[in-house]
Design an enzyme around this catalytic site. Structure first.
Site, short mmCIF file in Angstrom:
data_model
loop_
_atom_site.label_atom_id
_atom_site.label_comp_id
_atom_site.label_asym_id
_atom_site.label_seq_id
_atom_site.Cartn_x
_atom_site.Cartn_y
_atom_site.Cartn_z
N ALA A 1 0.85 -1.19 0.00
CA ALA A 1 0.00 0.00 0.00
C ALA A 1 0.88 1.24 0.00
CB ALA A 1 -0.93 -0.02 1.21
N ASN A 2 0.30 2.41 0.20
CA ASN A 2 1.08 3.65 0.28
C ASN A 2 0.43 4.57 1.31
OD1 ASN A 2 -0.80 5.57 -1.14
ND2 ASN A 2 -0.55 4.03 -2.74
N ARG A 3 1.05 5.73 1.52
CA ARG A 3 0.65 6.62 2.62
C ARG A 3 -0.46 7.60 2.27
NH1 ARG A 3 4.02 5.95 6.76
NH2 ARG A 3 6.12 5.16 6.31
N SER A 4 -1.11 7.43 1.14
CA SER A 4 -2.19 8.36 0.80
C SER A 4 -3.31 8.28 1.85
CB SER A 4 -2.77 8.00 -0.57
OG SER A 4 -3.98 8.68 -0.78
N ALA B 1 -3.87 7.75 -5.16
CA ALA B 1 -2.47 7.33 -5.25
C ALA B 1 -2.48 5.85 -5.60
CB ALA B 1 -1.75 7.57 -3.93
#
Ligand code: C5P
Length: 224
Positions: free
Chosen positions: A29-32, A95
């Site tokens: 995943a990512n930090r969005s 994102a």
């Protein structure tokens, strides 16, 4: 009552991260946070648009008045966006993970003494490019985001051409800026006619100003 300059217009907004599975319990995943995309959905709705929000997992409340389509993967996001067409306006603020794990395991990967597994990645669909380059159902106005570290305007201008979208909202996500996950954003709006540098504002204010610009675009005499 507040004016509704986008009444009768349909809008699609993507927001949040995507989760790309490795196995049934793990993902990339990512930090969005989804804050900017959710704020844009809310702002378009306030101006009268009929809004579908396609969103990855976030901790945010659903913006009022919008049809919410929750998804996890980029492929699910693309399918949900295609299902929402036709729309007049598409704003891609999500994102999206550029890559997913090729050959996701349907069983939990085990520590079997053979060392860590190698993950092979494969490219995800580009939703912004797909919407921008759709031959049959291209939205009249497609807006993308560009998160860059350095040469922000230059890279974002190239991205606008490459993806085929109409506008790019470019922001600096260099270390030290708190755009990702933070409440403020410093953006440049890149259009055919030129570049506007906006002051640092809360994400709600960026959303409101972007929605106003969209409303203005559709209410110009020459706009479709
Ligand atoms: O290429 P890059 O990820 O920097 O482009 C960012 C823009 O493209 C954002 O508007 C993002 O929502 C969109 N995007 C997308 N699908 C992808 C990758 C990016 O819609 N797979």
């Amino acid at each position: 009552d507040a004016p509704k300059p986008l009444k009768g217009k349909r809008a699609l907004v993507t927001s949040g991260p995507t989760f790309e599975p490795i196995d049934p319990v793990r993902y990339i995943a990512n930090r969005s946070s989804g804050r900017q995309g959710h704020a844009i959905a809310a702002a378009l709705h306030r101006l009268g648009a009929e809004v579908t929000l396609v969103t990855g997992p976030t901790r945010l409340a659903d913006p009022p008045g919008c049809a919410i389509r929750p998804i996890e993967t980029a492929r699910e996001m693309l399918a949900a966006c295609e299902a929402a067409l036709p729309v007049d306006i598409a704003v891609c603020a999500a994102a999206v993970a550029d890559w997913r794990v090729a050959g996701e395991s349907d069983r939990k990967l085990k520590k079997d003494g053979g060392g860590p597994p190698g993950l092979t990645l494969t490219e995800n669909p580009d939703i912004l490019a797909a919407l921008s380059q759709s031959t049959s159902q291209r939205p009249a106005l497609v807006v993308g985001f560009a998160a860059e570290t350095g040469n922000v305007v230059e890279y974002a201008t190239a991205k606008r051409i490459r993806k085929g979208c109409d506008w790019i909202v470019a922001n600096d996500v260099s270390p030290g800026t708190t755009t990702f996950g933070g409440s403020e954003n410093t953006v440049h709006l890149i259009r055919d006619g030129g570049i506007e540098d906006w002051p640092t504002m809360g994400k709600e204010a960026v959303a409101a100003r972007l929605a106003e610009a969209i409303a203005q675009h559709f209410n110009q005499p020459s706009a479709t």
